[in-house]
Motif scaffolding. Structure first.
Motif, PDB file in Angstrom:
ATOM      1  N   UNK A 148     -25.060  -0.655  -7.020  1.00 29.94           N
ATOM      2  CA  UNK A 148     -26.146  -0.485  -6.089  1.00 29.94           C
ATOM      3  C   UNK A 148     -27.314  -0.516  -7.181  1.00 29.94           C
ATOM      4  N   UNK A 149     -28.600  -0.710  -6.627  1.00 34.65           N
ATOM      5  CA  UNK A 149     -29.731  -0.574  -7.421  1.00 34.65           C
ATOM      6  C   UNK A 149     -30.718   0.253  -6.500  1.00 34.65           C
ATOM      7  N   UNK A 150     -30.900   1.433  -7.038  1.00 33.46           N
ATOM      8  CA  UNK A 150     -31.860   2.476  -6.415  1.00 33.46           C
ATOM      9  C   UNK A 150     -33.032   2.911  -7.071  1.00 33.46           C
ATOM     10  N   UNK A 151     -34.231   3.099  -6.425  1.00 35.56           N
ATOM     11  CA  UNK A 151     -35.302   3.550  -6.747  1.00 35.56           C
ATOM     12  C   UNK A 151     -35.423   5.033  -6.345  1.00 35.56           C
ATOM     13  N   UNK A 152     -35.695   5.856  -7.266  1.00 34.06           N
ATOM     14  CA  UNK A 152     -35.871   7.240  -6.985  1.00 34.06           C
ATOM     15  C   UNK A 152     -36.919   8.064  -7.914  1.00 34.06           C
ATOM     16  N   UNK A 153     -36.881   9.143  -7.654  1.00 31.88           N
ATOM     17  CA  UNK A 153     -37.934  10.114  -8.548  1.00 31.88           C
ATOM     18  C   UNK A 153     -36.938  11.177  -9.102  1.00 31.88           C
ATOM     19  N   UNK A 154     -37.066  11.450 -10.530  1.00 29.49           N
ATOM     20  CA  UNK A 154     -36.255  12.323 -11.386  1.00 29.49           C
ATOM     21  C   UNK A 154     -36.728  13.725 -10.766  1.00 29.49           C
ATOM     22  N   UNK A 155     -35.603  14.434 -10.324  1.00 26.87           N
ATOM     23  CA  UNK A 155     -35.825  15.819  -9.859  1.00 26.87           C
ATOM     24  C   UNK A 155     -35.753  16.734 -11.003  1.00 26.87           C
ATOM     25  N   UNK A 156     -34.468  16.624 -11.547  1.00 24.48           N
ATOM     26  CA  UNK A 156     -34.217  17.734 -12.693  1.00 24.48           C
ATOM     27  C   UNK A 156     -33.322  16.679 -13.931  1.00 24.48           C
ATOM     28  N   UNK A 157     -33.753  17.057 -15.066  1.00 26.31           N
ATOM     29  CA  UNK A 157     -33.017  16.481 -16.219  1.00 26.31           C
ATOM     30  C   UNK A 157     -31.873  17.579 -16.524  1.00 26.31           C
ATOM     31  N   UNK A 158     -30.583  17.124 -16.358  1.00 29.94           N
ATOM     32  CA  UNK A 158     -29.626  18.151 -16.891  1.00 29.94           C
ATOM     33  C   UNK A 158     -29.242  17.933 -18.212  1.00 29.94           C
ATOM     34  N   UNK A 159     -28.811  16.860 -18.544  1.00 27.91           N
ATOM     35  CA  UNK A 159     -28.460  16.415 -20.129  1.00 27.91           C
ATOM     36  C   UNK A 159     -28.941  15.168 -20.463  1.00 27.91           C
ATOM     37  N   UNK A 160     -29.092  14.800 -21.690  1.00 23.97           N
ATOM     38  CA  UNK A 160     -29.669  13.664 -21.990  1.00 23.97           C
ATOM     39  C   UNK A 160     -29.142  12.369 -21.283  1.00 23.97           C
ATOM     40  N   UNK A 161     -28.012  12.373 -20.800  1.00 24.18           N
ATOM     41  CA  UNK A 161     -27.630  11.292 -20.160  1.00 24.18           C
ATOM     42  C   UNK A 161     -27.285  11.662 -18.573  1.00 24.18           C
ATOM     43  N   UNK A 162     -27.555  12.743 -18.150  1.00 27.93           N
ATOM     44  CA  UNK A 162     -27.434  13.053 -16.686  1.00 27.93           C
ATOM     45  C   UNK A 162     -28.928  13.502 -16.211  1.00 27.93           C
ATOM     46  N   UNK A 163     -29.265  13.268 -14.689  1.00 30.11           N
ATOM     47  CA  UNK A 163     -30.124  13.912 -14.017  1.00 30.11           C
ATOM     48  C   UNK A 163     -29.838  13.656 -12.567  1.00 30.11           C
ATOM     49  N   UNK A 164     -30.669  14.267 -11.807  1.00 28.46           N
ATOM     50  CA  UNK A 164     -30.703  14.125 -10.321  1.00 28.46           C
ATOM     51  C   UNK A 164     -31.856  13.543  -9.874  1.00 28.46           C
ATOM     52  N   UNK A 165     -31.847  12.695  -8.860  1.00 29.81           N
ATOM     53  CA  UNK A 165     -32.982  12.067  -8.330  1.00 29.81           C
ATOM     54  C   UNK A 165     -33.369  12.469  -6.822  1.00 29.81           C
ATOM     55  N   UNK A 166     -34.243  12.318  -6.089  1.00 29.79           N
ATOM     56  CA  UNK A 166     -34.667  12.562  -4.881  1.00 29.79           C
ATOM     57  C   UNK A 166     -35.380  11.275  -4.636  1.00 29.79           C
ATOM     58  N   UNK A 167     -35.512  11.168  -3.109  1.00 30.61           N
ATOM     59  CA  UNK A 167     -36.358   9.969  -2.855  1.00 30.61           C
ATOM     60  C   UNK A 167     -37.844  10.279  -2.744  1.00 30.61           C
ATOM     61  N   UNK A 168     -38.355   9.113  -2.223  1.00 32.73           N
ATOM     62  CA  UNK A 168     -39.810   8.914  -2.219  1.00 32.73           C
ATOM     63  C   UNK A 168     -40.630  10.271  -1.416  1.00 32.73           C
ATOM     64  N   UNK A 169     -41.659  10.436  -1.689  1.00 31.86           N
ATOM     65  CA  UNK A 169     -42.410  11.307  -0.717  1.00 31.86           C
ATOM     66  C   UNK A 169     -42.098  10.975   0.887  1.00 31.86           C
ATOM     67  N   UNK A 170     -42.017  12.089   1.424  1.00 32.28           N
ATOM     68  CA  UNK A 170     -41.705  11.874   2.962  1.00 32.28           C
ATOM     69  C   UNK A 170     -40.179  11.618   3.422  1.00 32.28           C
ATOM     70  N   UNK A 171     -39.483  11.699   2.580  1.00 35.47           N
ATOM     71  CA  UNK A 171     -37.971  11.523   2.808  1.00 35.47           C
ATOM     72  C   UNK A 171     -37.371  13.061   2.539  1.00 35.47           C
ATOM     73  N   UNK A 172     -36.241  13.126   3.314  1.00 41.04           N
ATOM     74  CA  UNK A 172     -35.705  14.394   3.219  1.00 41.04           C
ATOM     75  C   UNK A 172     -34.345  14.393   2.826  1.00 41.04           C
TER      76      UNK A 172
END
Length: 172
Positions: free
Chosen positions: A78-102
């Motif tokens: 898949x190819x997904x566009x998101x916003x970084x929520x939290x950087x966990x390590x140099x190679x791992x992070x979490x994403x969330x959706x654009x504003x207005x998503x839950x």
């Protein structure tokens, strides 16, 4: 117009009516200055895999529809566009959706260090959707070393095994 038996042919007027209708309808909607603009909730996500790669089954925002289909998309690219929520390590992070998503945060683990990412940075991620996150399995799959304690909350959840992570332009 008459047939060879002298009866009127009804198809000629019908053909004329059909042609006129087609011409009228073909002219409709072409003058809209907003034609081609994306509908609300749709985003033009660039193809970061390159032109030699096949189109992914999903290319778009990390939104509710994508979150609901994670189990169906497991094992696919898949190819997904998101916003970084939290950087966990140099190679791992979490994403969330654009504003207005839950949507819930989604774990992204990359095969290589992703560079300077900060919370709020828009990113495009080319990845394979994984099911049932297990630290040792992902470490073997991607060739990375993850701290087990850092990833305990993600055990058994869906995740993205990223091959490409690129910061995206604002407004994309």
């Amino acid at each position: 117009m008459l047939s060879s038996r002298g009866k009127p042919i009804a198809s000629a007027p019908l053909l004329g009516l059909t042609t006129a209708l087609a011409l009228v309808l073909s002219g409709c909607g072409g003058d809209d200055p907003q034609e081609g603009d994306l509908a609300v909730g749709e985003t033009d996500v660039s193809d970061i895999r390159g032109e030699d790669d096949f189109t992914d089954p999903y290319t778009g925002e990390y939104d509710e529809a994508f979150e609901n289909d994670l189990d169906v998309l497991a094992g696919t690219e898949v190819t997904v566009l998101g916003r970084v929520e939290e950087v966990l390590t140099p190679s791992a992070f979490t994403i969330v959706g654009p504003e207005g998503t839950t949507v819930e945060p989604l774990l992204v683990v990359a095969a290589e260090e992703v560079g300077e990412l900060e919370s709020g940075t828009p990113v495009t991620v080319a990845a394979t959707v994984g099911r049932d996150f297990e630290v040792t399995e992902v470490e073997d799959q991607l060739g990375v070393d993850l701290e087990d304690a850092e990833f305990e909350q993600w055990l058994g959840r869906e995740y993205l095994a990223a091959t490409i992570v690129e910061p995206s332009a604002e407004g994309q």
